[in-house]
Design an enzyme around this catalytic site. Structure first.
Site, PDB file in Angstrom:
ATOM      1  N   TYR A 115      34.662   6.611 -23.354  1.00 24.21           N
ATOM      2  CA  TYR A 115      34.517   5.547 -22.354  1.00 24.21           C
ATOM      3  C   TYR A 115      35.469   4.412 -22.703  1.00 24.21           C
ATOM      4  O   TYR A 115      35.280   3.741 -23.720  1.00 24.21           O
ATOM      5  CB  TYR A 115      33.062   5.059 -22.319  1.00 24.21           C
ATOM      6  CG  TYR A 115      32.081   6.222 -22.207  1.00 24.21           C
ATOM      7  CD1 TYR A 115      31.724   6.748 -20.964  1.00 24.21           C
ATOM      8  CD2 TYR A 115      31.576   6.838 -23.358  1.00 24.21           C
ATOM      9  CE1 TYR A 115      30.869   7.839 -20.878  1.00 24.21           C
ATOM     10  CE2 TYR A 115      30.726   7.929 -23.275  1.00 24.21           C
ATOM     11  CZ  TYR A 115      30.380   8.425 -22.041  1.00 24.21           C
ATOM     12  OH  TYR A 115      29.546   9.515 -21.956  1.00 24.21           O
ATOM     13  N   ASP A 131      26.543  12.450 -13.035  1.00 23.68           N
ATOM     14  CA  ASP A 131      25.538  12.965 -13.985  1.00 23.68           C
ATOM     15  C   ASP A 131      24.268  13.156 -13.168  1.00 23.68           C
ATOM     16  O   ASP A 131      23.598  12.180 -12.817  1.00 23.68           O
ATOM     17  CB  ASP A 131      25.343  11.951 -15.121  1.00 23.68           C
ATOM     18  CG  ASP A 131      24.355  12.433 -16.193  1.00 23.68           C
ATOM     19  OD1 ASP A 131      23.648  13.425 -15.964  1.00 23.68           O
ATOM     20  OD2 ASP A 131      24.296  11.779 -17.258  1.00 23.68           O
ATOM     21  N   HIS A 191      27.218   7.514 -28.028  1.00 25.04           N
ATOM     22  CA  HIS A 191      25.924   8.193 -27.894  1.00 25.04           C
ATOM     23  C   HIS A 191      25.957   9.524 -28.638  1.00 25.04           C
ATOM     24  O   HIS A 191      27.007   9.993 -29.049  1.00 25.04           O
ATOM     25  CB  HIS A 191      25.548   8.393 -26.419  1.00 25.04           C
ATOM     26  CG  HIS A 191      26.571   9.155 -25.612  1.00 25.04           C
ATOM     27  ND1 HIS A 191      26.745  10.507 -25.715  1.00 25.04           N
ATOM     28  CD2 HIS A 191      27.474   8.741 -24.682  1.00 25.04           C
ATOM     29  CE1 HIS A 191      27.690  10.896 -24.870  1.00 25.04           C
ATOM     30  NE2 HIS A 191      28.158   9.842 -24.238  1.00 25.04           N
ATOM     31  N   HIS A 236      20.363  16.536 -26.546  1.00 25.02           N
ATOM     32  CA  HIS A 236      18.913  16.280 -26.565  1.00 25.02           C
ATOM     33  C   HIS A 236      18.223  17.517 -26.022  1.00 25.02           C
ATOM     34  O   HIS A 236      18.822  18.305 -25.280  1.00 25.02           O
ATOM     35  CB  HIS A 236      18.551  15.024 -25.745  1.00 25.02           C
ATOM     36  CG  HIS A 236      19.030  15.041 -24.314  1.00 25.02           C
ATOM     37  ND1 HIS A 236      18.395  15.736 -23.313  1.00 25.02           N
ATOM     38  CD2 HIS A 236      20.102  14.447 -23.723  1.00 25.02           C
ATOM     39  CE1 HIS A 236      19.051  15.550 -22.171  1.00 25.02           C
ATOM     40  NE2 HIS A 236      20.088  14.786 -22.384  1.00 25.02           N
ATOM     41  N   ARG A 289      32.562  12.103 -19.329  1.00 23.96           N
ATOM     42  CA  ARG A 289      31.531  12.838 -20.076  1.00 23.96           C
ATOM     43  C   ARG A 289      31.457  14.231 -19.453  1.00 23.96           C
ATOM     44  O   ARG A 289      31.589  14.369 -18.225  1.00 23.96           O
ATOM     45  CB  ARG A 289      30.172  12.130 -19.956  1.00 23.96           C
ATOM     46  CG  ARG A 289      29.040  12.866 -20.652  1.00 23.96           C
ATOM     47  CD  ARG A 289      27.770  12.017 -20.836  1.00 23.96           C
ATOM     48  NE  ARG A 289      27.123  11.600 -19.603  1.00 23.96           N
ATOM     49  CZ  ARG A 289      27.140  10.361 -19.121  1.00 23.96           C
ATOM     50  NH1 ARG A 289      27.789   9.404 -19.765  1.00 23.96           N
ATOM     51  NH2 ARG A 289      26.529  10.054 -17.996  1.00 23.96           N
ATOM     52  N   HIS A 341      24.164   4.515 -18.122  1.00 27.09           N
ATOM     53  CA  HIS A 341      23.077   4.823 -17.179  1.00 27.09           C
ATOM     54  C   HIS A 341      23.244   4.063 -15.862  1.00 27.09           C
ATOM     55  O   HIS A 341      22.286   3.528 -15.307  1.00 27.09           O
ATOM     56  CB  HIS A 341      21.710   4.548 -17.817  1.00 27.09           C
ATOM     57  CG  HIS A 341      21.327   5.595 -18.821  1.00 27.09           C
ATOM     58  ND1 HIS A 341      20.286   5.462 -19.700  1.00 27.09           N
ATOM     59  CD2 HIS A 341      21.862   6.815 -19.088  1.00 27.09           C
ATOM     60  CE1 HIS A 341      20.200   6.545 -20.464  1.00 27.09           C
ATOM     61  NE2 HIS A 341      21.153   7.382 -20.114  1.00 27.09           N
ATOM     62  N   GLU A 354      28.885  17.540 -19.549  1.00 25.03           N
ATOM     63  CA  GLU A 354      27.540  17.903 -20.022  1.00 25.03           C
ATOM     64  C   GLU A 354      27.090  19.236 -19.434  1.00 25.03           C
ATOM     65  O   GLU A 354      27.116  19.420 -18.219  1.00 25.03           O
ATOM     66  CB  GLU A 354      26.541  16.808 -19.589  1.00 25.03           C
ATOM     67  CG  GLU A 354      25.096  17.123 -19.951  1.00 25.03           C
ATOM     68  CD  GLU A 354      24.148  15.970 -19.653  1.00 25.03           C
ATOM     69  OE1 GLU A 354      24.441  15.157 -18.743  1.00 25.03           O
ATOM     70  OE2 GLU A 354      23.094  15.892 -20.324  1.00 25.03           O
ATOM     71  N   ASP A 401       0.814  -1.212   0.000  1.00 22.63           N
ATOM     72  CA  ASP A 401       0.000   0.000   0.000  1.00 22.63           C
ATOM     73  C   ASP A 401       0.856   1.275   0.000  1.00 22.63           C
ATOM     74  O   ASP A 401       0.421   2.327   0.453  1.00 22.63           O
ATOM     75  CB  ASP A 401      -0.974  -0.003   1.185  1.00 22.63           C
ATOM     76  CG  ASP A 401      -0.252  -0.178   2.502  1.00 22.63           C
ATOM     77  OD1 ASP A 401       0.990  -0.383   2.482  1.00 22.63           O
ATOM     78  OD2 ASP A 401      -0.908  -0.110   3.559  1.00 22.63           O
ATOM     79  N   HIS A 427      14.768  14.307 -21.277  1.00 22.16           N
ATOM     80  CA  HIS A 427      14.854  14.165 -22.736  1.00 22.16           C
ATOM     81  C   HIS A 427      13.545  14.765 -23.246  1.00 22.16           C
ATOM     82  O   HIS A 427      12.524  14.093 -23.318  1.00 22.16           O
ATOM     83  CB  HIS A 427      15.001  12.699 -23.142  1.00 22.16           C
ATOM     84  CG  HIS A 427      16.269  12.082 -22.599  1.00 22.16           C
ATOM     85  ND1 HIS A 427      16.443  10.748 -22.415  1.00 22.16           N
ATOM     86  CD2 HIS A 427      17.430  12.669 -22.192  1.00 22.16           C
ATOM     87  CE1 HIS A 427      17.656  10.524 -21.938  1.00 22.16           C
ATOM     88  NE2 HIS A 427      18.269  11.671 -21.787  1.00 22.16           N
ATOM     89  N   GLU A 465      26.852  17.111 -24.533  1.00 24.10           N
ATOM     90  CA  GLU A 465      27.437  16.123 -23.638  1.00 24.10           C
ATOM     91  C   GLU A 465      28.235  15.010 -24.324  1.00 24.10           C
ATOM     92  O   GLU A 465      27.862  13.846 -24.258  1.00 24.10           O
ATOM     93  CB  GLU A 465      26.326  15.488 -22.786  1.00 24.10           C
ATOM     94  CG  GLU A 465      25.117  15.007 -23.577  1.00 24.10           C
ATOM     95  CD  GLU A 465      24.105  14.279 -22.691  1.00 24.10           C
ATOM     96  OE1 GLU A 465      24.516  13.401 -21.928  1.00 24.10           O
ATOM     97  OE2 GLU A 465      22.902  14.610 -22.767  1.00 24.10           O
ATOM     98  N   ASP A 475      20.448  18.910 -16.118  1.00 27.66           N
ATOM     99  CA  ASP A 475      21.051  17.650 -16.568  1.00 27.66           C
ATOM    100  C   ASP A 475      22.521  17.931 -16.845  1.00 27.66           C
ATOM    101  O   ASP A 475      22.876  18.371 -17.947  1.00 27.66           O
ATOM    102  CB  ASP A 475      20.328  17.138 -17.823  1.00 27.66           C
ATOM    103  CG  ASP A 475      20.908  15.830 -18.333  1.00 27.66           C
ATOM    104  OD1 ASP A 475      21.716  15.212 -17.616  1.00 27.66           O
ATOM    105  OD2 ASP A 475      20.545  15.434 -19.456  1.00 27.66           O
TER     106      ASP A 475
HETATM  107  N1  GLY Z   1      21.201  12.091 -17.648  1.00 24.59           N
HETATM  108  C1  GLY Z   1      20.656  11.595 -18.834  1.00 24.59           C
HETATM  109  C2  GLY Z   1      21.299  12.180 -20.003  1.00 24.59           C
HETATM  110  O1  GLY Z   1      22.334  12.793 -19.881  1.00 24.59           O
HETATM  111  O2  GLY Z   1      20.799  12.133 -21.101  1.00 24.59           O
HETATM  112 MN    MN Z   2      22.982  13.689 -18.080  1.00 21.94          MN
HETATM  113 MN    MN Z   3      21.676  14.579 -20.975  1.00 19.23          MN
END
Ligand code: GLY
Ligand code: MN
Ligand code: MN
Length: 434
Positions: free
Chosen positions: A372, A244, A334, A338, A390, A227, A392, A20, A345, A368, A255
């Site tokens: 890697y 991140d 990647h 975005h 990374r 992720h 960003e 619950d 996103h 970003e 982000d």
């Molecule tokens: N934190 C998700 C991305 O960077 O797209």
């Molecule tokens: Mn991110």
């Molecule tokens: Mn991002």
């Protein structure tokens, strides 16, 4: 909407976590954008020239003193009118009858099928009922259209109030990143940094748990999992940490990714890889100019990453041969950007008539790039293995020149990162014995 159009937008419902207990409530982004209403299970109905319908009707939980004692105060239909300015409002129990009646007078329905089973059933039952009654002169709507085609275009362009929310998300996100740079030390843990981030986000009044997506705190080789969210590893001397994480302010997302050494000082190989990613990120940000196609951002990052891979001795050849052959992909797998807004996103298309979309003022996006090098990747020089970097930032396209960088205060140059790691006086309550 044309005369005779009706539109329906369901809000988010509560989701069971276990028995619950529910997950913390997060309003559906389209519904939040249109209503500013935070309660679960609501429905918005818009009508243009439909007999008997106000232009905007909100269906909300009814006032109920007993339930409110347990669950908190509800706005109720009257509150929806007086606080949120809706022309009309009714309790949820009135949905079926009122939506059915409205559909009877509507010539087209704007509704996104397939995302909200409860409202899908309501709509299909109401339409089936109208079809059963055609011999009495009833005319069911002749078309169902997807409102997202229009709404997500609107969401893509941020107005001044939205930009203020995004700026605030940016400055709170900055404080989170600075805090964990100052806190990290050999012997610490990823989860302790995660807790510190969320402490900063929440203590600055951010929504829900404070974050806009589950934070990634990835030390050493964990940074190569894009992720990674378990955040349960140790912080080891000599490793880097990738963080991140973004604050969510009034529904608007930060982000931001930064990477820093656990012990506060970049080693030569860490510095070398970081500089490649930083150069790629700066070249990509320089392309965030009104009129440039969206894809140019990624192209700029990719060229610099390829140049860097050659310099680092990871691949042979020239930057352009590496780019053309796609040899960079195992380490930069990647895209670079975005849209960013109510969803991390965010809504909005990336192409127009098959071409990459030109950037326009008011669009908000991330930049970003990353590299890697997994610890088990024997194709890269040993000194780089186990390193994921990374960088960003969140940016807004403006009318002239380079973008406004919402995360501009988050330390980024090697000097600024080392300085933030060396900051004194950053501390949070320690652990409990046991
Ligand atoms: N934190 C998700 C991305 O960077 O797209
Ligand atoms: Mn991110
Ligand atoms: Mn991002």
């Amino acid at each position: 909407m044309e005369d005779g159009d009706l539109a329906l937008f369901p809000g988010a419902g509560l989701q069971v976590r276990n028995h619950d207990v529910h997950y913390p409530f997060r309003q559906q982004s389209d519904f939040w954008y249109l209503t500013g209403h935070q309660e679960a299970g609501s429905l918005l109905m818009l009508a243009k020239g439909v007999d008997g319908c106000a232009e905007e009707t909100l269906f909300v939980l009814p006032k109920d003193p007993e339930r409110e004692t347990w669950e908190g105060i509800r706005l109720g239909p009257e509150g929806a009118k007086s606080s949120l300015g809706f022309a009309d409002a009714h309790p949820l129990s009135a949905i079926s009858e009122r939506v059915g009646k409205a559909l009877e007078g509507a010539s087209r329905l704007w509704y996104r099928l397939g995302e909200h089973p409860e409202t899908d059933s309501l709509v299909s039952e109401a339409l089936a009922d109208l079809r059963r009654r055609v011999r009495t002169g009833v005319r069911p709507p002749a078309a169902i259209l997807d409102p997202v085609t229009v709404l997500h275009e609107q969401r893509l362009f941020k107005d001044p109030t939205e930009l203020d929310c995004l700026r605030r998300a940016g400055t709170i996100t900055e404080e989170g990143h600075r805090t964990v740079m100052g806190l990290a030390r050999p012997g610490g843990t990823e989860f302790e940094l995660e807790a510190a981030l969320h402490w900063v986000f929440r203590s600055n009044g951010c929504d829900g748990a404070g974050w806009s997506y589950p934070s990634i705190v990835a030390s050493g080789n964990h940074a190569c999992v894009l992720h990674y969210t378990s955040n349960d590893g140790p912080l080891t001397d000599g490793d880097m940490v990738l963080v991140d994480a973004g604050a969510e302010f009034k529904g608007y997302a930060g982000d931001v990714t930064r990477c820093f050494p656990v012990n506060g000082s970049f080693s030569a190989p860490q510095r070398a890889v970081y500089e490649v990613v930083l150069a790629a990120q700066e070249a990509a940000i320089a392309k965030v100019v009104a009129g440039n196609p969206f894809d140019e951002i990624h192209q700029a990052a990719r060229s610099k990453i390829c140049e860097g891979l050659v310099q680092l001795g990871v691949v042979q050849g020239t930057a352009s041969s590496v780019e053309e052959s796609g040899e960079y992909k195992p380490w930069f797998m990647h895209n670079t950007s975005h849209w960013l807004g109510l969803d991390v996103h965010d809504a909005g298309s990336y192409h127009v008539d098959g071409d990459s979309r030109p950037l326009e003022p008011g669009m908000c996006l991330t930049v970003e790039p990353g590299l890697y090098f997994r610890e088990d990747d024997s194709t890269v020089p040993e000194e780089f293995r186990g390193l994921g970097i990374r960088i960003e930032d969140d940016v807004v396209v403006i009318a002239e020149g380079g973008p406004e960088i919402l995360s501009v205060g988050v330390p980024k140059s090697i000097e600024a990162v080392e300085e933030a790691c060396a900051a004194q006086g950053v501390s949070l309550p320690g652990g409990v014995e046991g």
